[in-house]
Design a protein around this motif. Structure first.
Motif, PDB file in Angstrom:
ATOM      1  N   VAL A  78      38.084  40.953  42.479  1.00  0.00           N
ATOM      2  CA  VAL A  78      37.447  42.533  44.002  1.00  0.00           C
ATOM      3  C   VAL A  78      38.892  43.439  43.868  1.00  0.00           C
ATOM      4  N   ASP A  79      38.909  44.741  44.094  1.00  0.00           N
ATOM      5  CA  ASP A  79      39.741  45.139  44.528  1.00  0.00           C
ATOM      6  C   ASP A  79      40.460  45.893  45.983  1.00  0.00           C
ATOM      7  N   GLN A 130      30.901  44.851  44.581  1.00  0.00           N
ATOM      8  CA  GLN A 130      31.704  46.425  45.060  1.00  0.00           C
ATOM      9  C   GLN A 130      31.401  46.729  44.115  1.00  0.00           C
ATOM     10  N   ASP A 131      31.235  48.580  44.859  1.00  0.00           N
ATOM     11  CA  ASP A 131      31.177  49.002  44.418  1.00  0.00           C
ATOM     12  C   ASP A 131      29.562  49.863  43.605  1.00  0.00           C
ATOM     13  N   ASP A 181      36.823  48.759  36.201  1.00  0.00           N
ATOM     14  CA  ASP A 181      35.904  48.717  35.300  1.00  0.00           C
ATOM     15  C   ASP A 181      35.135  46.930  35.675  1.00  0.00           C
ATOM     16  N   GLN A 182      36.606  46.288  35.973  1.00  0.00           N
ATOM     17  CA  GLN A 182      36.191  45.202  36.013  1.00  0.00           C
ATOM     18  C   GLN A 182      35.858  44.107  37.480  1.00  0.00           C
ATOM     19  N   CYS A 232      35.390  49.191  49.604  1.00  0.00           N
ATOM     20  CA  CYS A 232      35.159  48.017  50.327  1.00  0.00           C
ATOM     21  C   CYS A 232      33.951  47.406  48.819  1.00  0.00           C
ATOM     22  N   TYR A 233      33.710  45.856  49.799  1.00  0.00           N
ATOM     23  CA  TYR A 233      33.138  44.594  48.970  1.00  0.00           C
ATOM     24  C   TYR A 233      32.886  44.080  50.130  1.00  0.00           C
TER      25      TYR A 233
END
Length: 320
Positions: A115-116, A100-101, A150-151, A120-121
Motif C-alpha cells: 500500500v501507499d 486501497q483506491d 498500479d501495484q 487512503c487505505y
C-alpha cells in the motif's frame, strides 16, 4: 518505548497501560511507530498489541502482534504527514483484507500486499493482527517498480511463482535480523527489490502495442473531458479513476504530443468558447461561466481566455 540506542529494537506494548486505556495507547503507538492512522477493535475489553521496529538499511522492519482490529489511513492524516512510504505486508496465520483506491485484496496466509501511505487505505485483521510490515521509501519502490501505483492493494500469491519466493524472503526478516543482518543491508534490500519486481510481474513485461497505447490515451482524454468542470482536477485523480498509475497517464499523453495540463485547459476553453458564443448563457456572469468550466478564480479565467482564445470573455461575448 524500550531501547535508547540507534541499534536497538524499538518496542511499544499495551502491557504498559491498564486494560481500559490499551486501545487509545495503541493508536498512539501506531502513529508514533508508523504514520498517523485510526484503529478500532470490537475487543476493547481484552485488547492487547505489540509493535517492534528496527531499521535495515534504507527500509524499516516492523513486527505487529495483537488482537483483531481495523486500521484506517484517512485523508486528514495524509494531509498532516511530513513523510510517506510504501508498506509491504505479509501475514502468515489467518486471512485478512487490505483496501486501497477502491480495490480490495482478500489476503490468505503467506500472501503479500503493498500500500501507499499517500493514499487512503484500510486493513481489516479479522482474527489476529500478527503481521510483518516493511516500511519502504517511495523513491526506492518506484525505482524497482515503474508502475508502483498500479501495484497497491494487489494480492501477490504467496504460494506460487515469484510470489512464493518473495513471501519466503519477507518472512525471514524480523527486527532481530535487521539488527544483525546475515549480509550487508544493501544486498538484502536489493534482493528484496528484485523479488518485489519479479513478483509484481513488471520484470520483462512486454511493451504495450501501439494500438494499446492509443486506446489508453483515448481513455485518458475522454475521462479528462468528462471531468473538466471539476475544480482542482488533477492527473492523479484521473489516473485513480481509470485504475492506472499517474506515470502511465503522463506517458500515454506524451506519446500523443500533449500533456495533462494542456488537454484539461483545451477542454475547458472549448466549453467556455461555446458558452460565451451562445446568447442563452448571457444570464450567467463571466465568473459563473468560469466556475462551470472548473476555474473558480474569475481573474484566472480571464487570463486563460485571453491566452488560449485570443480575447477576454467579455470581448468574446461582444464579438459573436
Amino acid at each position: 518505548m524500550n531501547g535508547n540506542a540507534s541499534a536497538a529494537i524499538q518496542t511499544w506494548s499495551t502491557d504498559a497501560v491498564p486494560a481500559p486505556q490499551r486501545l487509545d495507547y495503541w493508536i498512539g503507538a501506531v502513529c508514533e511507530g508508523f504514520l498517523e492512522m485510526d484503529v478500532t477493535s470490537s475487543f476493547t475489553g481484552s485488547f492487547n498489541a505489540t509493535l517492534e521496529s528496527a531499521p535495515l538499511g534504507a527500509i524499516g522492519v516492523n513486527r505487529v502482534r495483537g488482537t483483531a482490529q481495523d486500521v484506517y489511513r484517512r485523508r486528514r492524516a495524509i494531509a498532516h504527514s511530513r513523510s510517506n512510504y510504501y508498506y509491504l505486508l505479509c501475514k502468515t496465520d489467518s486471512p485478512w483484507v487490505a483496501v486501497q483506491d477502491d480495490r480490495s485484496a482478500r489476503m490468505l496466509p503467506g500472501d503479500v500486499v503493498m500500500v501507499d501511505s499517500r493514499r487512503c487505505y484500510e486493513f481489516h485483521f479479522l482474527q489476529r493482527a500478527d503481521t510483518l510490515s516493511l516500511e519502504l521509501p517511495t523513491a526506492w519502490v518506484e525505482a524497482w517498480l515503474p508502475d508502483a501505483a498500479d501495484q497497491v492493494a494487489r494480492r501477490i500469491d504467496g504460494q506460487s511463482g515469484w510470489g512464493c519466493v518473495l513471501s519466503g524472503f519477507v518472512q525471514q526478516l524480523s527486527p532481530e535480523v535487521a539488527l544483525q543482518p546475515p549480509m550487508p543491508a544493501a544486498l538484502l534490500t536489493d534482493y528484496l527489490g528484485g523479488l518485489l519486481s519479479l513478483a509484481a510481474g513488471t520484470h520483462g513485461t512486454a511493451t504495450p502495442s501501439e494500438s494499446g497505447r492509443a486506446e489508453l490515451r483515448r481513455r485518458v482524454l475522454d475521462a479528462t473531458r468528462e471531468r473538466h468542470a471539476e475544480p482542482g482536477l488533477t492527473a492523479a485523480s484521473v489516473a485513480r479513476g481509470l485504475g492506472i498509475s499517474e506515470r502511465s497517464l503522463h506517458r500515454a499523453l506524451s506519446e500523443g504530443a500533449t500533456t495533462f495540463a494542456a488537454a484539461l485547459t483545451g477542454f475547458r476553453m472549448q466549453v467556455a468558447r461555446r458558452m460565451l458564443g451562445d446568447a442563452r448563457f448571457d444570464r450567467l456572469s463571466i465568473a459563473e461561466i468560469g466556475f462551470r468550466v472548473g476555474l473558480t478564480d474569475a481573474s484566472h479565467f480571464v487570463r486563460q481566455c485571453r491566452r488560449h482564445l485570443g480575447a477576454t470573455p467579455g470581448t468574446l461575448r461582444r464579438q459573436r
